[in-house]
Design a protein around this motif. Structure first.
Motif, PDB file in Angstrom:
ATOM      1  N   MET A   1       0.849  -1.154   0.000  1.00  0.00           N
ATOM      2  CA  MET A   1       0.000   0.000   0.000  1.00  0.00           C
ATOM      3  C   MET A   1       0.905   1.230   0.000  1.00  0.00           C
ATOM      4  SD  MET A   1      -3.301  -1.215   1.919  1.00  0.00           S
ATOM      5  CE  MET A   1      -4.039  -0.730   0.401  1.00  0.00           C
ATOM      6  N   PRO A   2       0.736   2.133  -0.924  1.00  0.00           N
ATOM      7  CA  PRO A   2       1.648   3.246  -1.073  1.00  0.00           C
ATOM      8  C   PRO A   2       1.618   4.259   0.064  1.00  0.00           C
ATOM      9  CG  PRO A   2      -0.085   3.305  -2.745  1.00  0.00           C
ATOM     10  CD  PRO A   2      -0.249   2.042  -1.970  1.00  0.00           C
ATOM     11  N   SER A   3       0.493   4.504   0.688  1.00  0.00           N
ATOM     12  CA  SER A   3       0.390   5.518   1.732  1.00  0.00           C
ATOM     13  C   SER A   3       0.830   4.965   3.083  1.00  0.00           C
ATOM     14  CB  SER A   3      -1.063   6.002   1.822  1.00  0.00           C
ATOM     15  OG  SER A   3      -1.233   6.844   2.938  1.00  0.00           O
ATOM     16  N   SER A   4       1.419   5.831   3.923  1.00  0.00           N
ATOM     17  CA  SER A   4       1.799   5.395   5.266  1.00  0.00           C
ATOM     18  C   SER A   4       0.588   5.405   6.193  1.00  0.00           C
ATOM     19  CB  SER A   4       2.912   6.284   5.817  1.00  0.00           C
ATOM     20  OG  SER A   4       2.440   7.619   5.925  1.00  0.00           O
ATOM     21  N   VAL A   5      -0.491   6.063   5.797  1.00  0.00           N
ATOM     22  CA  VAL A   5      -1.727   6.081   6.569  1.00  0.00           C
ATOM     23  C   VAL A   5      -2.702   5.116   5.905  1.00  0.00           C
ATOM     24  CG1 VAL A   5      -3.653   7.492   7.361  1.00  0.00           C
ATOM     25  CG2 VAL A   5      -1.358   8.485   7.232  1.00  0.00           C
ATOM     26  N   PRO A   6      -3.028   4.026   6.610  1.00  0.00           N
ATOM     27  CA  PRO A   6      -3.927   3.052   5.977  1.00  0.00           C
ATOM     28  C   PRO A   6      -5.328   3.634   5.779  1.00  0.00           C
ATOM     29  CG  PRO A   6      -3.514   2.453   8.262  1.00  0.00           C
ATOM     30  CD  PRO A   6      -2.642   3.635   7.954  1.00  0.00           C
ATOM     31  N   PRO A   7      -6.019   3.189   4.754  1.00  0.00           N
ATOM     32  CA  PRO A   7      -7.387   3.667   4.531  1.00  0.00           C
ATOM     33  C   PRO A   7      -8.304   3.182   5.654  1.00  0.00           C
ATOM     34  CG  PRO A   7      -6.837   1.912   2.997  1.00  0.00           C
ATOM     35  CD  PRO A   7      -5.590   2.218   3.769  1.00  0.00           C
ATOM     36  N   SER A   8      -9.348   3.939   5.914  1.00  0.00           N
ATOM     37  CA  SER A   8     -10.341   3.542   6.908  1.00  0.00           C
ATOM     38  C   SER A   8     -11.200   2.412   6.340  1.00  0.00           C
ATOM     39  CB  SER A   8     -11.235   4.726   7.271  1.00  0.00           C
ATOM     40  OG  SER A   8     -12.087   5.050   6.167  1.00  0.00           O
ATOM     41  N   PHE A   9     -11.918   1.741   7.230  1.00  0.00           N
ATOM     42  CA  PHE A   9     -12.822   0.685   6.781  1.00  0.00           C
ATOM     43  C   PHE A   9     -13.838   1.247   5.794  1.00  0.00           C
ATOM     44  CE2 PHE A   9     -16.752  -1.667   6.920  1.00  0.00           C
ATOM     45  CZ  PHE A   9     -16.306  -2.945   6.660  1.00  0.00           C
ATOM     46  N   ARG A  10     -14.405   2.395   6.114  1.00  0.00           N
ATOM     47  CA  ARG A  10     -15.404   3.017   5.241  1.00  0.00           C
ATOM     48  C   ARG A  10     -14.812   3.306   3.861  1.00  0.00           C
ATOM     49  NH1 ARG A  10     -20.371   5.342   5.463  1.00  0.00           N
ATOM     50  NH2 ARG A  10     -20.659   5.004   7.677  1.00  0.00           N
ATOM     51  N   GLU A  11     -13.553   3.752   3.812  1.00  0.00           N
ATOM     52  CA  GLU A  11     -12.901   3.995   2.527  1.00  0.00           C
ATOM     53  C   GLU A  11     -12.686   2.691   1.767  1.00  0.00           C
ATOM     54  OE1 GLU A  11     -10.178   7.927   3.466  1.00  0.00           O
ATOM     55  OE2 GLU A  11      -9.499   5.981   4.212  1.00  0.00           O
ATOM     56  N   LEU A  12     -12.235   1.656   2.464  1.00  0.00           N
ATOM     57  CA  LEU A  12     -12.022   0.361   1.816  1.00  0.00           C
ATOM     58  C   LEU A  12     -13.318  -0.168   1.221  1.00  0.00           C
ATOM     59  CD1 LEU A  12      -9.629  -1.231   4.443  1.00  0.00           C
ATOM     60  CD2 LEU A  12      -9.029  -0.685   2.066  1.00  0.00           C
TER      61      LEU A  12
END
Length: 176
Positions: A1-12
């Motif tokens: 995953m490119p970002s150091s901040v993982p996506p939220s469940f809602r975003e996923l």
């Protein structure tokens, strides 16, 4: 995953275009025995299937919206037999998940002995991103972890599909 901040469940879930699958393998999650929905259930409260307004909640809105976009949401639960009090509670309210559009199945743990299962509950989004759900021994959440490592994705996809094939649909699974 490119970002150091993982996506939220809602975003996923919002990014899903095809499927979201969820495997639950614990016999209990953190619950408040003194107050809240589990305590009310223990005291005899049951959702009235005809009074949708009394049990519809934000999670069910999210499921319904996601399913309306054409995304399949499937949940499989591996449970001990006889089931725990918490699983009885979950089972009694699962009709709400089904009403929102989730497909739910149940698999007695004895029928899962020969399945290679990951060590944690998970969500798998579009067969490419896993969100592990980490829990402490008392069932309290220790937070999620998101990965797209191919080996983890493959393990979760295979485990889920094997469980799904063996499990009984919610309306066919009875608690003894």
């Amino acid at each position: 995953m490119p970002s150091s901040v993982p996506p939220s469940f809602r975003e996923l879930l919002g990014d899903c275009t095809e499927s979201a699958v969820h495997l639950e393998m614990r016999d209990a999650y953190a619950v408040d025995y003194e107050s809240g929905p589990f305590a009310a259930w223990r005291a005899g409260y049951r959702h009235d299937p005809t009074d949708r307004a009394s049990w519809w909640r934000p999670w069910l809105d999210l499921v319904a919206e996601t399913v309306s976009r054409g995304v399949s949401i499937r949940r499989a639960r591996i449970v001990s037999d006889p089931v725990s009090e918490y699983i009885r509670y979950e089972h009694s309210g699962t009709f709400t998940n089904v009403a929102a559009g989730e497909q739910v199945r149940w698999l007695p743990r004895r029928q899962a002995s020969d399945i290679a299962l990951p060590g944690n509950d998970f969500w798998l989004f579009d067969g490419r991103v896993v969100q592990w759900n980490h829990f402490a021994g008392d069932g309290s959440s220790q937070g999620p972890e998101v990965t797209d490592v191919p080996g983890a994705v493959k393990l979760c996809a295979g485990a889920f599909e094997t469980v799904w094939e063996r499990a009984l649909p919610h309306d066919e699974y009875t608690i003894r």
